[in-house]
Design a protein around this motif. Sequence first.
Motif, PDB file in Angstrom:
ATOM      1  N   SER A  82       0.835  -1.196   0.000  1.00 48.18           N
ATOM      2  CA  SER A  82       0.000   0.000   0.000  1.00 48.18           C
ATOM      3  C   SER A  82       0.874   1.252   0.000  1.00 48.18           C
ATOM      4  CB  SER A  82      -0.901   0.007   1.240  1.00 48.18           C
ATOM      5  OG  SER A  82      -1.565   1.235   1.356  1.00 48.18           O
ATOM      6  N   GLU A  83       0.521   2.189  -0.846  1.00 46.25           N
ATOM      7  CA  GLU A  83       1.266   3.445  -0.926  1.00 46.25           C
ATOM      8  C   GLU A  83       0.996   4.335   0.289  1.00 46.25           C
ATOM      9  OE1 GLU A  83       3.641   4.227  -3.112  1.00 46.25           O
ATOM     10  OE2 GLU A  83       3.348   2.224  -3.965  1.00 46.25           O
ATOM     11  N   VAL A  84      -0.068   4.041   1.035  1.00 42.85           N
ATOM     12  CA  VAL A  84      -0.392   4.821   2.234  1.00 42.85           C
ATOM     13  C   VAL A  84       0.642   4.564   3.327  1.00 42.85           C
ATOM     14  CG1 VAL A  84      -2.121   5.106   4.071  1.00 42.85           C
ATOM     15  CG2 VAL A  84      -2.847   4.841   1.708  1.00 42.85           C
ATOM     16  N   GLU A  85       1.174   3.359   3.319  1.00 43.33           N
ATOM     17  CA  GLU A  85       2.144   2.968   4.334  1.00 43.33           C
ATOM     18  C   GLU A  85       3.463   3.709   4.105  1.00 43.33           C
ATOM     19  OE1 GLU A  85       3.597  -1.250   6.280  1.00 43.33           O
ATOM     20  OE2 GLU A  85       2.912  -1.223   4.221  1.00 43.33           O
ATOM     21  N   PRO A  86       4.006   4.330   5.145  1.00 48.41           N
ATOM     22  CA  PRO A  86       5.291   5.027   4.995  1.00 48.41           C
ATOM     23  C   PRO A  86       6.383   4.059   4.543  1.00 48.41           C
ATOM     24  CG  PRO A  86       4.243   5.596   7.080  1.00 48.41           C
ATOM     25  CD  PRO A  86       3.443   4.483   6.486  1.00 48.41           C
ATOM     26  N   ALA A  87       7.314   4.551   3.741  1.00 52.94           N
ATOM     27  CA  ALA A  87       8.375   3.715   3.156  1.00 52.94           C
ATOM     28  C   ALA A  87       9.146   2.895   4.193  1.00 52.94           C
ATOM     29  CB  ALA A  87       9.313   4.571   2.324  1.00 52.94           C
ATOM     30  N   PRO A  88       9.528   3.481   5.340  1.00 54.23           N
ATOM     31  CA  PRO A  88      10.260   2.660   6.325  1.00 54.23           C
ATOM     32  C   PRO A  88       9.412   1.493   6.861  1.00 54.23           C
ATOM     33  CG  PRO A  88      10.517   4.991   6.836  1.00 54.23           C
ATOM     34  CD  PRO A  88       9.502   4.892   5.743  1.00 54.23           C
ATOM     35  N   LEU A  89       8.109   1.717   7.009  1.00 56.69           N
ATOM     36  CA  LEU A  89       7.239   0.641   7.491  1.00 56.69           C
ATOM     37  C   LEU A  89       6.994  -0.396   6.399  1.00 56.69           C
ATOM     38  CD1 LEU A  89       4.706   2.555   9.758  1.00 56.69           C
ATOM     39  CD2 LEU A  89       6.732   1.243  10.403  1.00 56.69           C
ATOM     40  N   ARG A  90       6.989   0.027   5.139  1.00 59.32           N
ATOM     41  CA  ARG A  90       6.900  -0.947   4.028  1.00 59.32           C
ATOM     42  C   ARG A  90       8.117  -1.858   4.043  1.00 59.32           C
ATOM     43  NH1 ARG A  90       4.825   3.226   0.586  1.00 59.32           N
ATOM     44  NH2 ARG A  90       6.873   3.481  -0.352  1.00 59.32           N
ATOM     45  N   LEU A  91       9.277  -1.270   4.279  1.00 56.55           N
ATOM     46  CA  LEU A  91      10.506  -2.062   4.360  1.00 56.55           C
ATOM     47  C   LEU A  91      10.430  -3.029   5.548  1.00 56.55           C
ATOM     48  CD1 LEU A  91      13.381  -2.749   3.476  1.00 56.55           C
ATOM     49  CD2 LEU A  91      14.177  -0.847   4.930  1.00 56.55           C
ATOM     50  N   LEU A  92       9.948  -2.534   6.688  1.00 56.68           N
ATOM     51  CA  LEU A  92       9.800  -3.381   7.873  1.00 56.68           C
ATOM     52  C   LEU A  92       8.818  -4.529   7.596  1.00 56.68           C
ATOM     53  CD1 LEU A  92      10.543  -3.874  10.827  1.00 56.68           C
ATOM     54  CD2 LEU A  92       8.641  -2.369  11.462  1.00 56.68           C
ATOM     55  N   ALA A  93       7.727  -4.233   6.904  1.00 53.13           N
ATOM     56  CA  ALA A  93       6.758  -5.271   6.554  1.00 53.13           C
ATOM     57  C   ALA A  93       7.387  -6.306   5.631  1.00 53.13           C
ATOM     58  CB  ALA A  93       5.528  -4.651   5.895  1.00 53.13           C
ATOM     59  N   HIS A  94       8.178  -5.843   4.684  1.00 54.38           N
ATOM     60  CA  HIS A  94       8.861  -6.747   3.749  1.00 54.38           C
ATOM     61  C   HIS A  94       9.829  -7.669   4.507  1.00 54.38           C
ATOM     62  CE1 HIS A  94      10.319  -8.020  -0.149  1.00 54.38           C
ATOM     63  NE2 HIS A  94      11.557  -7.797   0.266  1.00 54.38           N
ATOM     64  N   ILE A  95      10.589  -7.098   5.428  1.00 56.84           N
ATOM     65  CA  ILE A  95      11.530  -7.879   6.231  1.00 56.84           C
ATOM     66  C   ILE A  95      10.770  -8.875   7.111  1.00 56.84           C
ATOM     67  CG2 ILE A  95      13.192  -7.723   8.141  1.00 56.84           C
ATOM     68  CD1 ILE A  95      14.097  -5.030   6.856  1.00 56.84           C
ATOM     69  N   THR A  96       9.682  -8.427   7.729  1.00 57.82           N
ATOM     70  CA  THR A  96       8.876  -9.305   8.577  1.00 57.82           C
ATOM     71  C   THR A  96       8.338 -10.479   7.783  1.00 57.82           C
ATOM     72  OG1 THR A  96       8.267  -7.469  10.033  1.00 57.82           O
ATOM     73  CG2 THR A  96       6.848  -9.413  10.092  1.00 57.82           C
ATOM     74  N   HIS A  97       7.790 -10.219   6.599  1.00 57.03           N
ATOM     75  CA  HIS A  97       7.283 -11.311   5.770  1.00 57.03           C
ATOM     76  C   HIS A  97       8.400 -12.281   5.384  1.00 57.03           C
ATOM     77  CE1 HIS A  97       3.624  -8.793   5.033  1.00 57.03           C
ATOM     78  NE2 HIS A  97       3.095  -9.988   5.215  1.00 57.03           N
ATOM     79  N   GLY A  98       9.548 -11.735   5.031  1.00 57.28           N
ATOM     80  CA  GLY A  98      10.690 -12.587   4.683  1.00 57.28           C
ATOM     81  C   GLY A  98      11.109 -13.472   5.843  1.00 57.28           C
ATOM     82  N   LEU A  99      11.186 -12.879   7.033  1.00 58.45           N
ATOM     83  CA  LEU A  99      11.552 -13.661   8.214  1.00 58.45           C
ATOM     84  C   LEU A  99      10.483 -14.697   8.554  1.00 58.45           C
ATOM     85  CD1 LEU A  99      13.144 -10.915  10.493  1.00 58.45           C
ATOM     86  CD2 LEU A  99      14.304 -12.838   9.370  1.00 58.45           C
ATOM     87  N   LEU A 100       9.220 -14.358   8.347  1.00 62.14           N
ATOM     88  CA  LEU A 100       8.161 -15.348   8.584  1.00 62.14           C
ATOM     89  C   LEU A 100       8.331 -16.548   7.656  1.00 62.14           C
ATOM     90  CD1 LEU A 100       4.983 -13.155   9.187  1.00 62.14           C
ATOM     91  CD2 LEU A 100       5.964 -14.836  10.759  1.00 62.14           C
ATOM     92  N   TYR A 101       8.636 -16.303   6.400  1.00 60.15           N
ATOM     93  CA  TYR A 101       8.876 -17.411   5.473  1.00 60.15           C
ATOM     94  C   TYR A 101      10.081 -18.244   5.906  1.00 60.15           C
ATOM     95  CZ  TYR A 101       5.324 -16.582   1.961  1.00 60.15           C
ATOM     96  OH  TYR A 101       4.125 -16.484   1.310  1.00 60.15           O
ATOM     97  N   VAL A 102      11.142 -17.579   6.352  1.00 60.85           N
ATOM     98  CA  VAL A 102      12.306 -18.321   6.839  1.00 60.85           C
ATOM     99  C   VAL A 102      11.899 -19.225   8.007  1.00 60.85           C
ATOM    100  CG1 VAL A 102      14.529 -18.077   8.030  1.00 60.85           C
ATOM    101  CG2 VAL A 102      14.026 -16.671   6.019  1.00 60.85           C
ATOM    102  N   LEU A 103      11.113 -18.676   8.919  1.00 60.74           N
ATOM    103  CA  LEU A 103      10.687 -19.458  10.079  1.00 60.74           C
ATOM    104  C   LEU A 103       9.734 -20.594   9.703  1.00 60.74           C
ATOM    105  CD1 LEU A 103      10.229 -16.790  12.881  1.00 60.74           C
ATOM    106  CD2 LEU A 103      12.012 -18.510  12.646  1.00 60.74           C
ATOM    107  N   LEU A 104       8.915 -20.398   8.660  1.00 66.25           N
ATOM    108  CA  LEU A 104       8.008 -21.465   8.233  1.00 66.25           C
ATOM    109  C   LEU A 104       8.777 -22.683   7.736  1.00 66.25           C
ATOM    110  CD1 LEU A 104       5.232 -19.446   6.359  1.00 66.25           C
ATOM    111  CD2 LEU A 104       5.148 -20.420   8.661  1.00 66.25           C
ATOM    112  N   PHE A 105      10.030 -22.489   7.365  1.00 66.89           N
ATOM    113  CA  PHE A 105      10.895 -23.613   6.985  1.00 66.89           C
ATOM    114  C   PHE A 105      11.802 -24.030   8.147  1.00 66.89           C
ATOM    115  CE2 PHE A 105       9.614 -21.909   2.919  1.00 66.89           C
ATOM    116  CZ  PHE A 105       9.369 -23.054   2.187  1.00 66.89           C
ATOM    117  N   ALA A 106      12.379 -23.047   8.841  1.00 63.51           N
ATOM    118  CA  ALA A 106      13.351 -23.354   9.892  1.00 63.51           C
ATOM    119  C   ALA A 106      12.723 -24.077  11.086  1.00 63.51           C
ATOM    120  CB  ALA A 106      14.040 -22.069  10.357  1.00 63.51           C
ATOM    121  N   MET A 107      11.544 -23.633  11.506  1.00 62.18           N
ATOM    122  CA  MET A 107      10.900 -24.266  12.673  1.00 62.18           C
ATOM    123  C   MET A 107      10.634 -25.750  12.431  1.00 62.18           C
ATOM    124  SD  MET A 107       9.992 -22.172  15.454  1.00 62.18           S
ATOM    125  CE  MET A 107       8.657 -23.092  16.120  1.00 62.18           C
ATOM    126  N   PRO A 108       9.939 -26.122  11.355  1.00 61.13           N
ATOM    127  CA  PRO A 108       9.703 -27.554  11.147  1.00 61.13           C
ATOM    128  C   PRO A 108      10.996 -28.352  10.942  1.00 61.13           C
ATOM    129  CG  PRO A 108       8.222 -26.263   9.772  1.00 61.13           C
ATOM    130  CD  PRO A 108       9.215 -25.316  10.374  1.00 61.13           C
TER     131      PRO A 108
END
Length: 164
Positions: A82-108
């Motif tokens: 969303s363009e409404v989201e400030p750029a630093p928070l978009r980056l944080l969201a991108h990093i969070t999603h990436g880390l969630l995917y890493v954990l979806l593999f690492a945890m199991p």
Amino acid sequence: MSPLSYSVPQRILHWGMALLILFNLLFTDGMEHWYRLVRRGQPVTPDDVASANIHAYVGIAILVLAALRLGLRFVQGVPAASEVEPAPLRLLAHITHGLLYVLLFAMPLAGIGAYYFGNTTAGFVHAGVLKILLWLLLGAHVAGALVHQFIWKTDVLARMTRGV
């Protein structure tokens, strides 16, 4: 070009995995009981093994579904941030999603290492560091969705629920 919303299979996988992940995060007693018995050298009953297996099988299902979900993400794409989201928070969201995917593999994978191969380090990482990190990232993920819904009034949550 990015799709406007997530596809039906992407939404089903998201919410199905959310339920499985919450199940395994909340209901760890069977696995923990089995582990205590094994660690102490006490006898393990078939019921103990069955109870631990539920946790293990759900974790394996999460791993398989994560691979499928990642494949769908590459093939079908995802909506643009969303363009409404400030750029630093978009980056944080991108990093969070990436880390969630890493954990979806690492945890199991760590859980498999601990349960099926007896690797105590993998068990410590699985039930300690990764579990805490997963709770934190899930909290951030949910908080971000709620901020989008109620503060910024965007359609981010609708894209993963109704496909709008």
